[in-house]
Scaffold this active site. Structure first.
Site, PDB file in Angstrom:
ATOM      1  N   ARG A   1       0.842  -1.209   0.000  1.00  0.00           N
ATOM      2  CA  ARG A   1       0.000   0.000   0.000  1.00  0.00           C
ATOM      3  C   ARG A   1       0.870   1.249   0.000  1.00  0.00           C
ATOM      4  O   ARG A   1       0.554   2.243  -0.653  1.00  0.00           O
ATOM      5  CB  ARG A   1      -0.942  -0.019   1.208  1.00  0.00           C
ATOM      6  CG  ARG A   1      -1.982  -1.104   1.043  1.00  0.00           C
ATOM      7  CD  ARG A   1      -3.001  -1.177   2.147  1.00  0.00           C
ATOM      8  NE  ARG A   1      -4.094  -2.039   1.674  1.00  0.00           N
ATOM      9  CZ  ARG A   1      -5.152  -2.380   2.380  1.00  0.00           C
ATOM     10  NH1 ARG A   1      -5.293  -1.940   3.609  1.00  0.00           N
ATOM     11  NH2 ARG A   1      -6.088  -3.143   1.858  1.00  0.00           N
TER      12      ARG A   1
ATOM     13  N   TYR B   1      -6.449  -0.309  -7.085  1.00  0.00           N
ATOM     14  CA  TYR B   1      -5.793  -1.559  -6.646  1.00  0.00           C
ATOM     15  C   TYR B   1      -5.105  -1.389  -5.291  1.00  0.00           C
ATOM     16  O   TYR B   1      -4.900  -0.286  -4.831  1.00  0.00           O
ATOM     17  CB  TYR B   1      -4.903  -2.179  -7.708  1.00  0.00           C
ATOM     18  CG  TYR B   1      -3.763  -1.389  -8.329  1.00  0.00           C
ATOM     19  CD1 TYR B   1      -3.179  -0.293  -7.718  1.00  0.00           C
ATOM     20  CD2 TYR B   1      -3.244  -1.794  -9.556  1.00  0.00           C
ATOM     21  CE1 TYR B   1      -2.124   0.374  -8.306  1.00  0.00           C
ATOM     22  CE2 TYR B   1      -2.176  -1.136 -10.151  1.00  0.00           C
ATOM     23  CZ  TYR B   1      -1.627  -0.052  -9.506  1.00  0.00           C
ATOM     24  OH  TYR B   1      -0.578   0.599 -10.080  1.00  0.00           O
ATOM     25  N   GLU B   2      -4.789  -2.536  -4.692  1.00  0.00           N
ATOM     26  CA  GLU B   2      -4.283  -2.584  -3.303  1.00  0.00           C
ATOM     27  C   GLU B   2      -5.287  -1.979  -2.315  1.00  0.00           C
ATOM     28  O   GLU B   2      -4.904  -1.367  -1.320  1.00  0.00           O
ATOM     29  CB  GLU B   2      -2.922  -1.883  -3.172  1.00  0.00           C
ATOM     30  CG  GLU B   2      -1.730  -2.767  -3.382  1.00  0.00           C
ATOM     31  CD  GLU B   2      -1.732  -4.064  -2.594  1.00  0.00           C
ATOM     32  OE1 GLU B   2      -2.232  -4.073  -1.446  1.00  0.00           O
ATOM     33  OE2 GLU B   2      -1.265  -5.068  -3.131  1.00  0.00           O
ATOM     34  N   GLY B   3      -6.552  -2.133  -2.608  1.00  0.00           N
ATOM     35  CA  GLY B   3      -7.588  -1.582  -1.730  1.00  0.00           C
ATOM     36  C   GLY B   3      -7.982  -0.193  -2.182  1.00  0.00           C
ATOM     37  O   GLY B   3      -7.159   0.729  -2.191  1.00  0.00           O
TER      38      GLY B   3
ATOM     39  N   GLN C   1      -9.425   1.918   2.130  1.00  0.00           N
ATOM     40  CA  GLN C   1      -8.391   2.567   2.978  1.00  0.00           C
ATOM     41  C   GLN C   1      -9.039   3.398   4.077  1.00  0.00           C
ATOM     42  O   GLN C   1      -8.613   3.396   5.230  1.00  0.00           O
ATOM     43  CB  GLN C   1      -7.480   3.492   2.146  1.00  0.00           C
ATOM     44  CG  GLN C   1      -6.775   2.855   0.986  1.00  0.00           C
ATOM     45  CD  GLN C   1      -5.929   1.674   1.379  1.00  0.00           C
ATOM     46  OE1 GLN C   1      -5.309   1.664   2.441  1.00  0.00           O
ATOM     47  NE2 GLN C   1      -5.909   0.654   0.549  1.00  0.00           N
TER      48      GLN C   1
END
Ligand SMILES: Cc1cc2nc3c(=O)[nH]c(=O)nc-3n(C[C@H](O)[C@H](O)[C@H](O)COP(=O)(O)OP(=O)(O)OC[C@H]3O[C@@H](n4cnc5c(N)ncnc54)[C@H](O)[C@@H]3O)c2cc1C
Length: 596
Positions: free
Chosen positions: A294, A434-436, A441
């Site tokens: 992240r 992407y990556e949350g 978040q």
């Protein structure tokens, strides 16, 4: 089209003055990070970024990666650039010497990563995913797995992927269905993964897939997910790539941006896989690694913002339109117009704020992993945990805003592909997904990082900012005083929101989450404003001592002031949205959204 030049002056200032590279270099194991070595690395990375990667950015976007019969060809020049990347030792920079790494601090790796990503985000994704896979193996892999894979991956000879997403399991990984059937010392993996970055390509001799899957008797939900290594070629006992594994790339996606980065649909049909760590703990390993991943995606926001800013600035100095409002006379470059300057200042100040915050968080990551003082370790880890969703969510949202301003500065030419401004906006667009996603978040920030611990870390941080206010109070500079007032108001706004979150999260989670994204933005601008205020104070003292580059320090103070007036000034409005806006968010029934 303007070329990328690494912002080395700002990077050095942030590394040394704000992030404390000197103290980081004194941590155990970082003896290599002497000022001379770091300087040489920055210079070389800047050269590699602008001479090797930047020239392939536009052509790579135009050409894209191409799929044919399960193979993927990356755009012209990528394979050669990747060879230069590994030969230059760039892949090994942030890893332990035990596996052939250079053992340099995360902080130094961060500056290098920013340059490579600014120059060519599509290219940089291959190392980013490989780093994630290396961390997973370092964290939880058996000795045999580490011996077989780590050295090759650290050298960049083999690349890595993260196979999490499936068609029905995106943000919600509890829904993962890929199966892992025990078969002696290994497992047979079957299922489909989608959106796998560099799942197939032609730049390295082997690809090491890290795959989330379930064993037949695993519990439902997140507690039944395990992590497996599934190599494209099964390594022979001597460590060279052997038989082809039954993991194939069925297709790659046609996307809005990052065209050169192949995004693969992966099909596993009884592919040989090896368990990483313990059964059913796959997701918890992923969570530990996610901080690093992240953070890296947050840094993509900074990188694209910097690149977009440089391009817009070059255009604004060269494009002639209109007259100077005061002097009249000849047609002037558009940088003379107040609105264009406003846009450029928004781009510059937000990029510098996001960079400073990211580097300060990277330094805390170093302290939390290397300090010998348990209290220090814990304090820095808590700060990192609090700030990761902010770096990820705020820097990427800012990256998109800055790239969009870059298009605006170009006028109609910004909408036309040949200037390159549009590519930055298209490339930046994935970073908040992407990556949350930003929503995920913000939920993490409000729920796990604040409500769950009764706001302890965020309150400690606010206490630190209040103490810092007395340092700002001592300044005689009117720009710094103006910024001080905005920062103090922003800290009060954060305090109101934290109280609101703590009061509502337990009894009405929807009310707490309805304003989570505006709250994340408020945290981002406050943390970014804090760093710019520190930068302004340091600049004031350098100017008073007639040290260094006066023009740079004056610009720092002016930039910080601008950020106060134009960005931090939004803090009160954001707090009002967070604390008062939830009811309206939830007011409509699902049928009322579209009045038929
Ligand atoms: C170019 C690209 C590269 C990628 N690379 C990889 C990779 O290498 N490996 C990999 O495993 N995956 C990868 N992904 C997948 C990526 O991580 C997912 O797309 C992302 O996690 C979102 O999942 P989703 O697409 O299913 O969206 P969804 O989960 O369906 O989300 C849709 C919307 O709903 C919102 N939402 C969903 N759940 C919640 C919730 N609980 N709270 C609040 N809002 C919510 C989201 O914020 C979003 O706005 C990649 C995707 C793309 C497009």
């Amino acid at each position: 089209m303007s070329a990328y030049a690494a912002p080395l002056k700002d990077m050095r200032f942030v590394l040394n003055e704000l992030a404390g590279l000197g103290s980081v270099a004194k941590l155990p194991g970082y003896g290599e990070a002497t000022p001379d070595t770091v300087d040489a690395i920055l210079e070389e990375a800047a050269k590699f970024a602008s001479e090797v990667l930047d020239p392939l950015n536009y052509s790579g976007d135009e050409e894209g990666s191409r799929w044919r019969d399960g193979q993927v060809a990356t755009p012209k020049g990528f394979k050669d650039a990747y060879r230069k990347y590994t030969e230059g030792g760039w892949a090994a920079l942030p890893f332990d010497a035990e596996w052939g790494g250079q053992g340099l601090p995360k902080l130094v790796g961060t500056a290098v990563e920013e340059m490579l990503t600014s120059a060519n985000m599509s290219f940089s994704l291959c190392p980013l995913l490989t780093q994630g896979a290396i961390h997973a193996l370092e964290l939880a892999g058996s000795e045999a797995l580490k011996q077989m894979y780590l050295e090759k991956m650290v050298a960049g000879q083999w690349t890595g992927t993260m196979n999490l997403t499936e068609p029905q399991a995106g943000s919600d990984l509890a829904l993962v269905r890929t199966k892992a059937q025990p078969a002696g010392d290994h497992y047979l993996i079957s299922g489909q993964k989608i959106f796998i970055t560099y799942g197939e390509h032609d730049m390295a001799e082997n690809i090491v897939h890290l795959v989330l899957a379930r064993t037949p008797d695993a519990p439902e939900g997140v507690k039944g997910i395990s992590l497996f290594v599934v190599p494209k070629f099964l390594p022979k006992p001597d460590g060279t790539p052997g038989e082809r594994n039954r993991a194939r790339c069925a297709s790659i996606e046609h996307k809005l941006g990052i065209h050169a980065s192949p995004t693969a649909v992966m099909v596993f049909e009884d592919a040989v896989g090896y368990l990483v760590g313990e059964l059913n703990r796959g997701l918890s390993y992923m969570f530990v690694m996610m901080n690093a991943a992240r953070f890296s995606v947050g840094l993509e926001g900074v990188s694209i913002a910097e690149r977009a800013f440089q391009r817009a600035l070059a255009y604004a100095k060269e494009r002639l339109q209109g007259k100077d409002l005061v002097q009249g006379g000849k047609t002037v470059p558009i940088i003379r117009h107040p609105d264009v300057r406003r846009m450029l200042m928004l781009m510059k100040s937000q990029t510098e704020a996001a960079r400073a915050l990211a580097y300060v968080v990277a330094a805390s990551m170093d302290v939390s992993s290397r300090s010998e003082d348990p209290g220090e370790k814990k304090k820095h880890q808590a700060f990192v945990d609090l700030m990761i969703p902010v770096v990820k969510g705020w820097s990427t949202e800012t990256g998109i805003e800055v790239a969009s301003l870059g298009v605006q500065v170009h006028g109609g030419m910004g909408f036309i592909e040949e200037t390159g401004a549009a590519q930055h906006l298209r490339d930046a667009r994935i970073t908040t997904i992407y990556e949350g996603t930003t929503g995920i978040q913000a939920g993490d920030l409000v729920g796990r990082k604040i409500a769950r611990e009764g706001g302890a870390t965020v309150k400690e941080w606010m206490g630190h900012l209040r103490k810092f206010d007395s340092e700002l109070a001592a300044s005689r500079n009117s720009d710094i005083q103006s910024l001080r007032a905005h920062l103090a108001a922003a800290v009060r706004a954060v305090g109101e929101c934290v109280d609101y979150v703590l009061a509502t999260a337990g009894k009405d989670p929807n009310a707490a989450l309805a304003g989570a994204v505006p709250f994340l933005k408020l945290m981002g601008i406050t943390a970014g404003g804090w760093q710019l205020a520190r930068a302004a104070l340091i600049s004031e003292s350098k100017l008073a001592g007639s040290e260094g580059d006066a023009a740079f320090y004056k610009a720092k103070i002016a930039t910080a002031r601008f950020f106060g007036d134009h960005v931090l000034a939004q803090a009160g409005g954001l707090a009002a949205t967070v604390t008062g806006g939830a009811a309206a968010v939830m007011a409509l029934s699902e049928d009322q959204f579209l009045a038929a």
